[in-house]
Design an enzyme around this catalytic site. Structure first.
Site, PDB file in Angstrom:
ATOM      1  N   ARG A 120      21.513 -10.664  38.777  1.00  0.00           N
ATOM      2  CA  ARG A 120      22.546  -9.622  38.730  1.00  0.00           C
ATOM      3  C   ARG A 120      22.758  -8.991  40.114  1.00  0.00           C
ATOM      4  O   ARG A 120      21.809  -8.507  40.736  1.00  0.00           O
ATOM      5  CB  ARG A 120      22.101  -8.546  37.724  1.00  0.00           C
ATOM      6  CG  ARG A 120      22.968  -7.325  37.670  1.00  0.00           C
ATOM      7  CD  ARG A 120      24.197  -7.550  36.849  1.00  0.00           C
ATOM      8  NE  ARG A 120      25.041  -6.358  36.821  1.00  0.00           N
ATOM      9  CZ  ARG A 120      26.300  -6.371  36.440  1.00  0.00           C
ATOM     10  NH1 ARG A 120      26.866  -7.494  36.049  1.00  0.00           N
ATOM     11  NH2 ARG A 120      27.006  -5.261  36.431  1.00  0.00           N
ATOM     12  N   GLY A 124       1.763   7.356   3.106  1.00  0.00           N
ATOM     13  CA  GLY A 124       1.712   6.264   4.079  1.00  0.00           C
ATOM     14  C   GLY A 124       0.447   6.401   4.904  1.00  0.00           C
ATOM     15  O   GLY A 124      -0.559   5.739   4.648  1.00  0.00           O
ATOM     16  N   SER A 125       0.469   7.347   5.854  1.00  0.00           N
ATOM     17  CA  SER A 125      -0.747   7.595   6.646  1.00  0.00           C
ATOM     18  C   SER A 125      -1.883   8.042   5.731  1.00  0.00           C
ATOM     19  O   SER A 125      -3.031   7.642   5.908  1.00  0.00           O
ATOM     20  CB  SER A 125      -0.491   8.697   7.679  1.00  0.00           C
ATOM     21  OG  SER A 125       0.615   8.375   8.475  1.00  0.00           O
ATOM     22  N   MET A 168       0.843  -1.198   0.000  1.00  0.00           N
ATOM     23  CA  MET A 168       0.000   0.000   0.000  1.00  0.00           C
ATOM     24  C   MET A 168       0.880   1.250   0.000  1.00  0.00           C
ATOM     25  O   MET A 168       0.679   2.176  -0.773  1.00  0.00           O
ATOM     26  CB  MET A 168      -0.894   0.013   1.255  1.00  0.00           C
ATOM     27  CG  MET A 168      -1.791  -1.193   1.386  1.00  0.00           C
ATOM     28  SD  MET A 168      -2.794  -1.173   2.900  1.00  0.00           S
ATOM     29  CE  MET A 168      -1.710  -1.971   4.045  1.00  0.00           C
ATOM     30  N   ILE A 224       7.885  -2.443   2.093  1.00  0.00           N
ATOM     31  CA  ILE A 224       6.976  -3.586   1.973  1.00  0.00           C
ATOM     32  C   ILE A 224       7.571  -4.830   2.651  1.00  0.00           C
ATOM     33  O   ILE A 224       8.623  -5.331   2.247  1.00  0.00           O
ATOM     34  CB  ILE A 224       6.635  -3.869   0.485  1.00  0.00           C
ATOM     35  CG1 ILE A 224       6.071  -2.589  -0.159  1.00  0.00           C
ATOM     36  CG2 ILE A 224       5.653  -5.038   0.366  1.00  0.00           C
ATOM     37  CD1 ILE A 224       4.914  -1.924   0.595  1.00  0.00           C
ATOM     38  N   GLU A 239      -5.674  -6.379  10.958  1.00  0.00           N
ATOM     39  CA  GLU A 239      -4.219  -6.180  10.942  1.00  0.00           C
ATOM     40  C   GLU A 239      -3.768  -5.501  12.237  1.00  0.00           C
ATOM     41  O   GLU A 239      -2.761  -5.870  12.836  1.00  0.00           O
ATOM     42  CB  GLU A 239      -3.811  -5.327   9.733  1.00  0.00           C
ATOM     43  CG  GLU A 239      -2.323  -5.004   9.734  1.00  0.00           C
ATOM     44  CD  GLU A 239      -1.820  -4.318   8.475  1.00  0.00           C
ATOM     45  OE1 GLU A 239      -2.601  -4.163   7.519  1.00  0.00           O
ATOM     46  OE2 GLU A 239      -0.635  -3.945   8.458  1.00  0.00           O
ATOM     47  N   ARG A 240      -4.540  -4.523  12.693  1.00  0.00           N
ATOM     48  CA  ARG A 240      -4.148  -3.795  13.917  1.00  0.00           C
ATOM     49  C   ARG A 240      -4.251  -4.686  15.143  1.00  0.00           C
ATOM     50  O   ARG A 240      -3.439  -4.581  16.062  1.00  0.00           O
ATOM     51  CB  ARG A 240      -4.995  -2.529  14.046  1.00  0.00           C
ATOM     52  CG  ARG A 240      -4.513  -1.514  13.041  1.00  0.00           C
ATOM     53  CD  ARG A 240      -5.386  -0.333  12.827  1.00  0.00           C
ATOM     54  NE  ARG A 240      -4.799   0.443  11.728  1.00  0.00           N
ATOM     55  CZ  ARG A 240      -5.463   1.234  10.920  1.00  0.00           C
ATOM     56  NH1 ARG A 240      -6.755   1.399  11.065  1.00  0.00           N
ATOM     57  NH2 ARG A 240      -4.839   1.881   9.954  1.00  0.00           N
ATOM     58  N   GLN A 269      14.382  -1.356  46.064  1.00  0.00           N
ATOM     59  CA  GLN A 269      12.957  -1.010  45.993  1.00  0.00           C
ATOM     60  C   GLN A 269      12.581  -0.403  44.643  1.00  0.00           C
ATOM     61  O   GLN A 269      11.522  -0.705  44.078  1.00  0.00           O
ATOM     62  CB  GLN A 269      12.599  -0.032  47.114  1.00  0.00           C
ATOM     63  CG  GLN A 269      11.098   0.181  47.205  1.00  0.00           C
ATOM     64  CD  GLN A 269      10.724   1.243  48.216  1.00  0.00           C
ATOM     65  OE1 GLN A 269      11.257   2.352  48.201  1.00  0.00           O
ATOM     66  NE2 GLN A 269       9.822   0.913  49.109  1.00  0.00           N
TER      67      GLN A 269
END
Ligand SMILES: Cc1cc2nc3c(=O)[nH]c(=O)nc-3n(C[C@H](O)[C@H](O)[C@H](O)COP(=O)(O)OP(=O)(O)OC[C@H]3O[C@@H](n4cnc5c(N)ncnc54)[C@H](O)[C@@H]3O)c2cc1C
Length: 385
Positions: free
Chosen positions: A268, A132-133, A126, A158, A242-243, A279
């Site tokens: 560690r 893009g946006s 796309m 892509i 997709e999201r 803390q």
């Protein structure tokens, strides 16, 4: 927190996916990062297991299992034990659904079996260098030449761009209509279809993100998906799922980052005791734990709404926004808790950090998620002014 959406079948499935990822994917991840792409055979191997396009009907080779929890498990185990750059979920859950929803019977028979077996790798194109946006601003053009379509233009960023055998390409079909876009099936080897260089990236080094070029590509009429000017609507419909996929991946990666950091601060030593005894460290991880549990619940609920066909675009945008922002926060704080080791490539947390940055950008930048959610509240400047 105990998750309540999975039953015994899902847990059995998770065990077999985990074994597959540990044996066939994870051990290759470092080599794939160096070569810049996943071995094509990885798609065939996962296809042999029946894990690609599980939702596809049996006549196309699938299992007919339309339950997003299986796809969620695949992605969670891929991220934990496989390789985040192995885009089996893009193949099965981002690109292939376009064929499921908008392809005619002949197209399904032609493209789905290869996608199910992994012989044919899928991509979707796309984005362009100047769009893009603002997807409606794409310039790639498909002209109706009577007996065929002629495709000209280029795409960038892509995913699976180099490996892909079948690419769904968004192209303008009506120059006078901003939303006059069609979706076309472009196949490897078509004259005029070229790939650019594999793009060098901040993270996801095993992903073959690439540019694609189309120079007078002659597309048979039957390579149009659905209606020639409905592509924009089709993309809007598919972007919701997709999201959700991005949200599933983001929260899964954040959980892994948390787990390895929790282990690290127990081992560690500093000032004569484990880091975790401080803390500040305890509070940092406690707060992340609470946030992770909250967002995981939200994502799981979206998966169930998706199964019920009730996942709205706003909710999937909320899931993508919350999960990817939290992923960014978790990996950043976990690198900090690793100290200098967190900056070293040999520590997994450093790769989780660089891989995570794109989650807030792709599949729609998070600002676009805010627009979608905001507009659903009736706060749409196009309607309010
Ligand atoms: C690793 C990777 C893989 C990708 N894979 C694919 C793929 O497979 N297929 C594909 O088609 N695309 C893919 N993309 C492209 C991705 O979807 C786009 O990069 C993304 O949609 C953003 O578009 P853009 O890069 O053009 O940024 P722009 O649209 O130029 O936006 C830049 C920034 O401006 C801000 N912005 C933009 N619009 C608004 C707005 N309306 N309101 C407020 N702020 C705004 C946001 O912060 C945004 O990040 C991929 C990208 C990457 C990095």
């Amino acid at each position: 927190m105990q998750r309540t959406i999975f039953d015994a079948d899902h847990e059995l499935f998770r065990d077999s996916v985990r074994r597959f990822m540990q044996k066939e994917i994870g051990p290759h991840a470092e080599r794939w990062r160096e070569q810049g792409y996943v071995d094509r055979e990885a798609y065939q191997k996962i296809g042999e297991q029946g894990f690609l396009l599980m939702w596809a009907d049996e006549q196309y080779g699938g299992s007919g299992l339309r339950d997003l929890r299986y796809e969620q498990i695949l992605q969670e185990e891929n991220i934990r034990h496989g390789d985040a750059a192995f885009y089996q979920n893009l193949h099965s859950m981002v690109v292939a659904p376009y064929l499921d929803k908008f392809a005619n019977e002949e197209q399904k028979r032609k493209y789905l079996p290869g996608a199910v077996s992994g012989e044919s790798v899928l991509a979707i194109a796309m984005t362009e260098s100047n769009a893009g946006s603002d997807l409606a601003g794409i310039k790639t053009r498909a002209e109706d030449k009577g007996d065929h379509w002629q495709l000209n233009g280029s795409k960038t960023y892509i995913s699976n761009g180099i490996l892909a055998d079948v690419v769904i390409v968004a192209a303008r079909t009506d120059p006078d209509n901003r939303h006059g876009i069609g979706l076309f099936i472009v196949e490897r080897g078509m004259p005029g279809f070229e790939r650019g260089l594999k793009l060098k990236k901040m993270g996801l080094h095993g992903q073959d993100t690439a540019e694609l070029f189309f120079d007078n590509v002659r597309l048979p009429k039957e390579n149009l998906l659905g209606e020639p000017t409905k592509g924009f609507v089709y993309m809007t419909q598919c972007l919701a799922i997709e999201r959700l996929q991005v949200a599933i991946g983001s929260i899964a990666a954040a959980q892994v980052a948390f787990d390895i950091t929790l282990e690290f601060v127990k081992q560690r030593q500093a000032f004569g005791k484990p880091l975790g005894a401080l803390q500040h460290v305890r509070f940092t991880l406690a707060e992340l734990r609470a946030k992770l549990d909250t967002v995981q619940c939200f994502v799981d609920q979206c998966v169930m709404l998706g199964n019920a066909g009730r996942l709205s675009s706003e909710l999937s945008s909320e899931a993508k926004l919350l999960a990817s922002e939290l992923e960014g926060q978790v990996v950043d704080q976990c690198v900090q808790l690793h100290g200098g080791a967190g900056y070293m490539d040999e520590y997994r947390i450093s790769r989780l950090y660089t891989d995570a940055r794109v989650s807030r950008i792709f599949a729609g930048a998070n600002e676009i998620m805010l627009e979608i959610i905001g507009r659903s509240l009736g706060l749409d400047e196009r309607k309010l002014t």
